[in-house]
Design a protein around this motif. Structure first.
Motif, PDB file in Angstrom:
ATOM      1  N   VAL A 107       0.678  -1.433   0.088  1.00  0.00           N
ATOM      2  CA  VAL A 107      -0.242   0.009  -0.117  1.00  0.00           C
ATOM      3  C   VAL A 107       0.835   1.270   0.053  1.00  0.00           C
ATOM      4  N   ASP A 108       0.361   2.309  -0.613  1.00  0.00           N
ATOM      5  CA  ASP A 108       1.110   3.460  -0.690  1.00  0.00           C
ATOM      6  C   ASP A 108       0.705   4.499   0.605  1.00  0.00           C
ATOM      7  N   ALA A 109       1.045   3.848   1.475  1.00  0.00           N
ATOM      8  CA  ALA A 109       0.742   4.445   3.087  1.00  0.00           C
ATOM      9  C   ALA A 109       0.908   6.069   2.834  1.00  0.00           C
ATOM     10  N   ALA A 168      -3.579  -6.105   4.629  1.00  0.00           N
ATOM     11  CA  ALA A 168      -2.649  -7.461   5.224  1.00  0.00           C
ATOM     12  C   ALA A 168      -2.090  -8.401   4.137  1.00  0.00           C
ATOM     13  N   ASP A 169      -0.883  -8.897   4.506  1.00  0.00           N
ATOM     14  CA  ASP A 169      -0.569  -9.934   3.321  1.00  0.00           C
ATOM     15  C   ASP A 169      -1.396 -11.206   3.649  1.00  0.00           C
ATOM     16  N   ALA A 170      -0.980 -12.151   2.905  1.00  0.00           N
ATOM     17  CA  ALA A 170      -1.939 -13.150   2.648  1.00  0.00           C
ATOM     18  C   ALA A 170      -1.851 -14.005   4.398  1.00  0.00           C
ATOM     19  N   LEU A 202     -11.421   2.202  18.364  1.00  0.00           N
ATOM     20  CA  LEU A 202     -10.826   1.794  17.167  1.00  0.00           C
ATOM     21  C   LEU A 202     -11.860   1.905  15.919  1.00  0.00           C
ATOM     22  N   TYR A 203     -11.560   2.657  15.071  1.00  0.00           N
ATOM     23  CA  TYR A 203     -12.194   2.788  13.640  1.00  0.00           C
ATOM     24  C   TYR A 203     -11.283   2.551  12.385  1.00  0.00           C
ATOM     25  N   GLY A 204     -11.910   1.983  11.486  1.00  0.00           N
ATOM     26  CA  GLY A 204     -10.976   1.896  10.253  1.00  0.00           C
ATOM     27  C   GLY A 204     -11.524   0.646   9.558  1.00  0.00           C
ATOM     28  N   ARG A 205     -10.533   0.089   8.704  1.00  0.00           N
ATOM     29  CA  ARG A 205     -10.632  -1.249   8.033  1.00  0.00           C
ATOM     30  C   ARG A 205      -9.265  -1.720   7.676  1.00  0.00           C
ATOM     31  N   VAL A 206      -9.495  -3.218   7.459  1.00  0.00           N
ATOM     32  CA  VAL A 206      -8.205  -4.045   6.968  1.00  0.00           C
ATOM     33  C   VAL A 206      -8.686  -4.592   5.869  1.00  0.00           C
ATOM     34  N   ALA A 207      -8.029  -4.585   4.771  1.00  0.00           N
ATOM     35  CA  ALA A 207      -8.218  -5.001   3.495  1.00  0.00           C
ATOM     36  C   ALA A 207      -7.207  -6.128   3.118  1.00  0.00           C
ATOM     37  N   PRO A 208      -7.411  -6.955   2.259  1.00  0.00           N
ATOM     38  CA  PRO A 208      -6.518  -8.073   2.016  1.00  0.00           C
ATOM     39  C   PRO A 208      -5.415  -7.390   1.049  1.00  0.00           C
ATOM     40  N   ALA A 209      -4.245  -7.917   0.743  1.00  0.00           N
ATOM     41  CA  ALA A 209      -3.260  -7.744  -0.294  1.00  0.00           C
ATOM     42  C   ALA A 209      -3.965  -7.391  -1.681  1.00  0.00           C
ATOM     43  N   PRO A 210      -3.247  -6.473  -2.239  1.00  0.00           N
ATOM     44  CA  PRO A 210      -3.885  -6.231  -3.573  1.00  0.00           C
ATOM     45  C   PRO A 210      -3.301  -7.367  -4.624  1.00  0.00           C
ATOM     46  N   PRO A 211      -3.687  -7.383  -5.749  1.00  0.00           N
ATOM     47  CA  PRO A 211      -3.117  -8.337  -6.784  1.00  0.00           C
ATOM     48  C   PRO A 211      -1.623  -8.054  -6.982  1.00  0.00           C
ATOM     49  N   ARG A 212      -0.856  -9.131  -7.202  1.00  0.00           N
ATOM     50  CA  ARG A 212       0.513  -9.082  -7.327  1.00  0.00           C
ATOM     51  C   ARG A 212       1.044  -7.988  -8.278  1.00  0.00           C
ATOM     52  N   ARG A 213       2.071  -7.631  -7.767  1.00  0.00           N
ATOM     53  CA  ARG A 213       2.771  -6.318  -8.324  1.00  0.00           C
ATOM     54  C   ARG A 213       1.902  -5.089  -8.293  1.00  0.00           C
ATOM     55  N   ALA A 214       0.578  -5.188  -7.707  1.00  0.00           N
ATOM     56  CA  ALA A 214       0.170  -3.886  -7.458  1.00  0.00           C
ATOM     57  C   ALA A 214       0.313  -3.198  -6.325  1.00  0.00           C
ATOM     58  N   VAL A 215       0.139  -1.919  -6.159  1.00  0.00           N
ATOM     59  CA  VAL A 215       0.280  -1.035  -4.762  1.00  0.00           C
ATOM     60  C   VAL A 215      -1.120  -0.432  -4.573  1.00  0.00           C
ATOM     61  N   ALA A 216      -1.865  -0.917  -3.521  1.00  0.00           N
ATOM     62  CA  ALA A 216      -3.258  -0.391  -3.109  1.00  0.00           C
ATOM     63  C   ALA A 216      -3.004   0.979  -2.704  1.00  0.00           C
ATOM     64  N   VAL A 217      -4.219   1.687  -2.528  1.00  0.00           N
ATOM     65  CA  VAL A 217      -4.512   3.027  -2.073  1.00  0.00           C
ATOM     66  C   VAL A 217      -5.244   3.080  -1.043  1.00  0.00           C
ATOM     67  N   PRO A 218      -4.759   3.869  -0.097  1.00  0.00           N
ATOM     68  CA  PRO A 218      -5.715   3.705   1.349  1.00  0.00           C
ATOM     69  C   PRO A 218      -6.631   4.739   1.301  1.00  0.00           C
ATOM     70  N   THR A 219      -7.745   4.017   0.439  1.00  0.00           N
ATOM     71  CA  THR A 219      -8.960   4.944   0.321  1.00  0.00           C
ATOM     72  C   THR A 219      -9.636   5.247   1.415  1.00  0.00           C
ATOM     73  N   TYR A 220      -9.819   4.273   2.584  1.00  0.00           N
ATOM     74  CA  TYR A 220     -10.658   4.668   3.590  1.00  0.00           C
ATOM     75  C   TYR A 220      -9.863   5.880   4.408  1.00  0.00           C
ATOM     76  N   MET A 221      -8.485   6.116   4.643  1.00  0.00           N
ATOM     77  CA  MET A 221      -7.883   7.086   5.279  1.00  0.00           C
ATOM     78  C   MET A 221      -8.070   8.208   4.407  1.00  0.00           C
ATOM     79  N   LYS A 222      -7.788   8.372   3.227  1.00  0.00           N
ATOM     80  CA  LYS A 222      -8.013   9.371   2.110  1.00  0.00           C
ATOM     81  C   LYS A 222      -9.364  10.011   2.462  1.00  0.00           C
TER      82      LYS A 222
END
Length: 425
Positions: free
Chosen positions: A19-21, A129-131, A150-170
């Protein structure tokens, strides 16, 4: 008294990055400190891609010992160390082989915050989270201690070679940039709605975290949640629904099409609107009313509201419509909140049947999630006879919808065998 705000954005450099934290920091930095903290003034500390766990610990400890409210905005990714299998926040130098030494252990967060006064600490997170970590969350949820929100979300890892965007925090930061800080539960809901509106698919896979300090008035009584083999076991004082696999937030927190008018004003033979005595004025959001009722322990009131909206959707759109299924899902979650596992299971089975009847394939996300949730609730039914009845229906459905975790049907058959033995005894 001034507040303290700690902004942490951490992710590994190179190929291990999920993820591009750090991309959230400019958006958060544009928010006034007082809005970030919810106090008149606040001190803000920022950690961008920290290298050493001790550096993070030092900053967290200093923030935890500061007087006044503490708000932590945490964006990053979770990985397990290979020796103890404990979740860590991956830092800039973290690799799968070095997590134990280069990552920041999640339990350090709990330990540093445990001595703070209840109600004065809020943790807002957007994690991937990784696998291995994702699989472990099914039975060992993240905890932060009884006095921390505690508020928020946990998302699974994105597809291989992809970098996720932290859309909830943004999304959360974008809302706060308006200069208005709504109550945290509402802010959380708005951020979910905005982020899932941008990425609807993520609403069917993420884990939603919503834990309120136990001392707060109106918080539902703790309900023990078993660590089911296929389930996300939320903390006993959590509002987010535990389910058979990592699942989205309660449907009434998700971005879904809503009627333009309240039930009492719909252009059909609609049921009565909200209970009498509601304040006059513009129609209020039924999802917010239901959420407030649940948080206030008024489960029957929440169920009545959802039933009314379901009937209106049925008359307006017909059986099997998305709007109808949505309100069925709301009712299933509400039954779970009220501790009625049997009713929740029955409704989730009906949701799965409605989706299949509407032509959705057995491997559709909504179908699988409905069956998984029915499976989880079925395991919590105490009445053996009713559990056997629903177990037979669930087994038949599992034959069509096996889900993505192996052994689900075998688990049902084993439990049915135990139920038959109990009945014979």
């Amino acid at each position: 008294m001034p507040g303290t705000v700690l902004l942490i954005a951490a992710s590994p450099a190179g190929r291990g990055c999920l993820v591009d934290a750090a991309s959230v920091l400019p958006v958060l930095a544009a928010v006034a400190p007082s809005v970030l903290s919810g106090t008149d003034t606040a001190n803000v500390v920022e950690l961008a891609d920290p290298l050493q766990p001790q550096a993070v610990l030092t900053r967290l400890r200093a923030a935890a010992t500061a007087p006044g409210p503490l708000t932590v905005f945490l964006t990053g990714q979770l990985q397990l160390d290979r020796r103890q299998r404990l979740p860590h926040l991956a830092l800039a130098r973290t690799t799968p082989a070095t997590v134990r030494y280069t990552g920041f252990p999640w339990h350090w967060i709990r330990e540093e915050l445990r001595l703070r006064a209840p109600g004065g600490t809020t943790l807002l997170v957007d994690l991937h989270a990784d696998a291995e970590a994702w699989q472990q969350l099914a039975t060992r949820p993240l905890t932060v201690g009884p006095g921390v929100a505690l508020y928020g979300r946990v998302a699974p890892a994105p597809p291989r070679r992809a970098v996720a965007v932290p859309t909830y925090m943004k999304s959360l930061a974008t809302i706060l940039r308006s200069g208005h800080r709504p109550p945290l539960a509402h802010l959380h809901q708005q951020a979910l709605t905005r982020s899932y509106g941008e990425d609807p698919d993520s609403a069917h896979r993420d884990l939603v975290l919503l834990v309120e300090p136990r001392h707060r008035a109106g918080v539902p009584a703790p309900t023990p949640v078993p660590a089911a083999a296929h389930g996300y076991a939320a903390p006993a004082h959590a509002y987010a629904p535990p389910a058979a696999v990592p699942v989205p937030p309660p449907p009434y927190l998700a971005a879904v099409p809503m009627p333009a008018t309240p039930p009492e004003a719909a252009p059909v033979a609609a049921p009565a609107g909200p209970p009498s005595g509601s304040p006059s004025g513009p129609p209020s959001d039924p999802h917010a009313e239901i959420t407030a009722a649940v948080q206030g322990g008024r489960h029957a009131e929440a169920a009545v509201l959802a039933e009314r909206w379901e009937r209106t959707a049925l008359r307006t759109h017909g059986p099997g419509a998305d709007e109808v299924v949505h309100w069925m899902e709301v009712r299933a979650d509400l039954a779970m909140f009220a501790g009625d596992a049997e009713l929740s299971c029955r409704i989730w089975l009906a949701v799965a049947d409605a989706r299949l009847t509407a032509g959705q394939p057995p491997d559709a996300t909504g179908v699988e999630a409905a069956v998984d949730r029915a499976h989880h609730q079925w395991g919590r039914i105490g009445d053996s006879a009713r559990a056997r009845e629903l177990g037979l229906a669930l087994a038949g459905l599992r034959g069509r919808v096996p889900g993505r975790r192996q052994g689900a049907l075998d688990d049902i058959q084993r439990h049915l065998s135990r139920l038959r033995t109990q009945t014979q005894v």
